[in-house]
Design an enzyme around this catalytic site. Structure first.
Site, PDB file in Angstrom:
ATOM      1  N   ASP A 198      -5.828  -5.342   1.052  1.00 39.13           N
ATOM      2  CA  ASP A 198      -5.323  -4.824  -0.228  1.00 39.13           C
ATOM      3  C   ASP A 198      -4.099  -5.654  -0.591  1.00 39.13           C
ATOM      4  O   ASP A 198      -3.565  -6.389   0.248  1.00 39.13           O
ATOM      5  CB  ASP A 198      -4.931  -3.338  -0.092  1.00 39.13           C
ATOM      6  CG  ASP A 198      -4.390  -2.772  -1.409  1.00 39.13           C
ATOM      7  OD1 ASP A 198      -5.007  -3.047  -2.463  1.00 39.13           O
ATOM      8  OD2 ASP A 198      -3.348  -2.095  -1.401  1.00 39.13           O
ATOM      9  N   SER A 199      -3.642  -5.492  -1.813  1.00 40.45           N
ATOM     10  CA  SER A 199      -2.429  -6.175  -2.258  1.00 40.45           C
ATOM     11  C   SER A 199      -1.195  -5.520  -1.648  1.00 40.45           C
ATOM     12  O   SER A 199      -0.102  -5.675  -2.185  1.00 40.45           O
ATOM     13  CB  SER A 199      -2.332  -6.091  -3.774  1.00 40.45           C
ATOM     14  OG  SER A 199      -2.245  -4.734  -4.143  1.00 40.45           O
ATOM     15  N   GLY A 208      -2.985  -6.385  -9.992  1.00 41.30           N
ATOM     16  CA  GLY A 208      -3.458  -5.878 -11.283  1.00 41.30           C
ATOM     17  C   GLY A 208      -2.884  -6.586 -12.494  1.00 41.30           C
ATOM     18  O   GLY A 208      -3.384  -6.446 -13.602  1.00 41.30           O
ATOM     19  N   CYS A 245      -9.197  -2.116  -2.428  1.00 44.29           N
ATOM     20  CA  CYS A 245      -8.437  -2.376  -3.652  1.00 44.29           C
ATOM     21  C   CYS A 245      -9.415  -2.388  -4.828  1.00 44.29           C
ATOM     22  O   CYS A 245     -10.389  -3.150  -4.802  1.00 44.29           O
ATOM     23  CB  CYS A 245      -7.780  -3.747  -3.486  1.00 44.29           C
ATOM     24  SG  CYS A 245      -6.984  -4.391  -4.949  1.00 44.29           S
ATOM     25  N   ASN A 246      -9.170  -1.533  -5.808  1.00 45.70           N
ATOM     26  CA  ASN A 246     -10.059  -1.505  -6.984  1.00 45.70           C
ATOM     27  C   ASN A 246     -10.003  -2.833  -7.745  1.00 45.70           C
ATOM     28  O   ASN A 246     -11.010  -3.319  -8.240  1.00 45.70           O
ATOM     29  CB  ASN A 246      -9.628  -0.416  -7.964  1.00 45.70           C
ATOM     30  CG  ASN A 246      -9.802   0.975  -7.414  1.00 45.70           C
ATOM     31  OD1 ASN A 246     -10.750   1.663  -7.748  1.00 45.70           O
ATOM     32  ND2 ASN A 246      -8.908   1.396  -6.542  1.00 45.70           N
ATOM     33  N   THR A 247      -8.791  -3.387  -7.849  1.00 46.08           N
ATOM     34  CA  THR A 247      -8.619  -4.609  -8.656  1.00 46.08           C
ATOM     35  C   THR A 247      -9.386  -5.773  -8.038  1.00 46.08           C
ATOM     36  O   THR A 247     -10.043  -6.550  -8.747  1.00 46.08           O
ATOM     37  CB  THR A 247      -7.114  -4.952  -8.767  1.00 46.08           C
ATOM     38  OG1 THR A 247      -6.401  -3.771  -9.130  1.00 46.08           O
ATOM     39  CG2 THR A 247      -6.882  -6.025  -9.800  1.00 46.08           C
ATOM     40  N   CYS A 250      -6.788   3.162  -8.542  1.00 44.94           N
ATOM     41  CA  CYS A 250      -6.014   2.166  -7.792  1.00 44.94           C
ATOM     42  C   CYS A 250      -5.713   2.815  -6.454  1.00 44.94           C
ATOM     43  O   CYS A 250      -5.263   3.969  -6.416  1.00 44.94           O
ATOM     44  CB  CYS A 250      -4.719   1.839  -8.528  1.00 44.94           C
ATOM     45  SG  CYS A 250      -3.567   0.838  -7.556  1.00 44.94           S
ATOM     46  N   THR A 251      -5.930   2.084  -5.365  1.00 48.33           N
ATOM     47  CA  THR A 251      -5.786   2.710  -4.045  1.00 48.33           C
ATOM     48  C   THR A 251      -4.331   3.033  -3.698  1.00 48.33           C
ATOM     49  O   THR A 251      -4.066   3.776  -2.756  1.00 48.33           O
ATOM     50  CB  THR A 251      -6.414   1.838  -2.944  1.00 48.33           C
ATOM     51  OG1 THR A 251      -5.826   0.523  -2.996  1.00 48.33           O
ATOM     52  CG2 THR A 251      -7.910   1.737  -3.130  1.00 48.33           C
ATOM     53  N   HIS A 252      -3.391   2.454  -4.449  1.00 52.11           N
ATOM     54  CA  HIS A 252      -1.991   2.839  -4.233  1.00 52.11           C
ATOM     55  C   HIS A 252      -1.704   4.273  -4.729  1.00 52.11           C
ATOM     56  O   HIS A 252      -0.832   4.952  -4.198  1.00 52.11           O
ATOM     57  CB  HIS A 252      -1.046   1.890  -4.991  1.00 52.11           C
ATOM     58  CG  HIS A 252      -0.775   0.580  -4.305  1.00 52.11           C
ATOM     59  ND1 HIS A 252      -1.704  -0.413  -4.227  1.00 52.11           N
ATOM     60  CD2 HIS A 252       0.329   0.115  -3.668  1.00 52.11           C
ATOM     61  CE1 HIS A 252      -1.177  -1.458  -3.592  1.00 52.11           C
ATOM     62  NE2 HIS A 252       0.046  -1.157  -3.237  1.00 52.11           N
TER      63      HIS A 252
HETATM   64  N1  DGL Z   1      -4.283  -1.219  -4.699  1.00 50.13           N
HETATM   65  C1  DGL Z   1      -4.848  -2.013  -5.684  1.00 50.13           C
HETATM   66  C2  DGL Z   1      -5.945  -1.389  -6.485  1.00 50.13           C
HETATM   67  O1  DGL Z   1      -6.606  -0.522  -5.965  1.00 50.13           O
HETATM   68  C3  DGL Z   1      -4.093  -3.068  -6.379  1.00 50.13           C
HETATM   69  C4  DGL Z   1      -2.852  -2.730  -7.049  1.00 50.13           C
HETATM   70  C5  DGL Z   1      -2.196  -3.972  -7.528  1.00 50.13           C
HETATM   71  O2  DGL Z   1      -1.867  -4.816  -6.691  1.00 50.13           O
HETATM   72  O3  DGL Z   1      -2.062  -4.137  -8.741  1.00 50.13           O
HETATM   73  O4  DGL Z   1      -6.195  -1.743  -7.614  1.00 50.13           O
END
Ligand code: DGL
Length: 264
Positions: free
Chosen positions: A12-13, A45, A75-77, A183-185
């Protein structure tokens, strides 16, 4: 060659993918894992598709060098922008994360759903394509969560109240009954989100569904770690502050045998 004891890889990011890691580790406690927090490059993102693919390649190759048997793109992105490229170019199973719009659109009573995700996810071809069939009948109220990932990366979750109020108010005004966290965050913000949303609004995060899917894929490929005394190891790599990663692991996960490497 992959084998059953080989680790599951995650990237992930940054820290967001730990929300997915948690659900997978709860369902598959025997599995060894390797997690990459590419925090130096957060937020993905706000980057373009080519850059997100480039970073996803770097993460994938690092995990392949460590001998993982499957990669969770936590990570969705990265999923919405890069997973097709990864699947076409690497011979290993990938599990992706996408916003749970189908569940929200199928269960909404008001016909209005909210989606909070990154700009990179909301503008991706994959998201637009997969959500298109539901948009004919359901109203989508979308908002990119600019600034939220940075707060989570700095472990300043309590500072997010103002931005959340701003992003969620228009959704509330439009009578949503489901909020999709794309977003997984963002699952780390649920305590703050609950202070703003009335109780009847369902907050959807994908962790448990992704964990079940991961288990099914490993089972089909005969790759589950079936050993009873597995004593699994968990290795976390970061290219940012190890202290914040460690705080997150201690606060949100219950792991005995883990180590953090600050040399990603
Ligand atoms: N956690 C990430 C997601 O699910 C990325 C968030 C990001 O780095 O912008 O999209």
């Amino acid at each position: 060659m992959s084998n059953n004891n080989a680790p599951i890889g995650f990237f992930d990011s940054g820290l967001g993918g730990l929300s997915i890691f948690k659900s997978i580790n709860e369902l598959l406690p025997n599995e060894n894992t390797i997690y990459i927090a590419d925090s130096k490059n957060a937020p993905y993102g706000e980057k373009g598709k080519d850059k997100i693919i480039e970073l996803s390649i770097k993460n994938t190759e690092f995990l392949l060098d460590k001998g993982v048997k499957l990669i969770v793109v936590a990570c969705n992105t990265a999923t919405t922008n890069a997973i097709e490229y990864l699947r076409q170019n690497y011979n290993i199973p990938f599990i992706g994360i996408e916003p749970a719009t189908k569940v929200a659109a199928t269960n909404t009573q008001t016909g209005n759903i909210g989606v909070l995700a990154t700009k990179g996810t909301l503008s991706s071809e994959k998201f637009l394509k997969t959500s298109a069939p539901y948009r004919k009948k359901i109203n989508f109220y979308e908002r990119d969560g600019e600034g939220l990932v940075e707060m989570i990366e700095q472990n300043k979750i309590e500072d997010s109240a103002g931005l959340l109020q701003k992003y969620l108010s228009p959704m509330l005004e439009n009578n949503i009954d489901h909020l999709v966290l794309g977003c997984t965050h963002y699952p780390f913000l649920i305590p703050e989100i609950k202070k703003i949303l009335p109780e009847h609004i369902k907050i959807l995060e994908p962790g448990q569904a992704v964990a079940r899917h991961t288990k099914n894929v490993l089972a089909q490929l005969h790759l589950l770690n079936a050993s009873e005394n597995a004593n699994p190891k968990h290795i976390f790599y970061t290219n940012s502050k190890t202290e914040i990663l460690e705080q997150f692991i201690k606060t949100h996960l219950s792991l005995n045998n883990y180590c953090i490497e600050g040399n990603y």
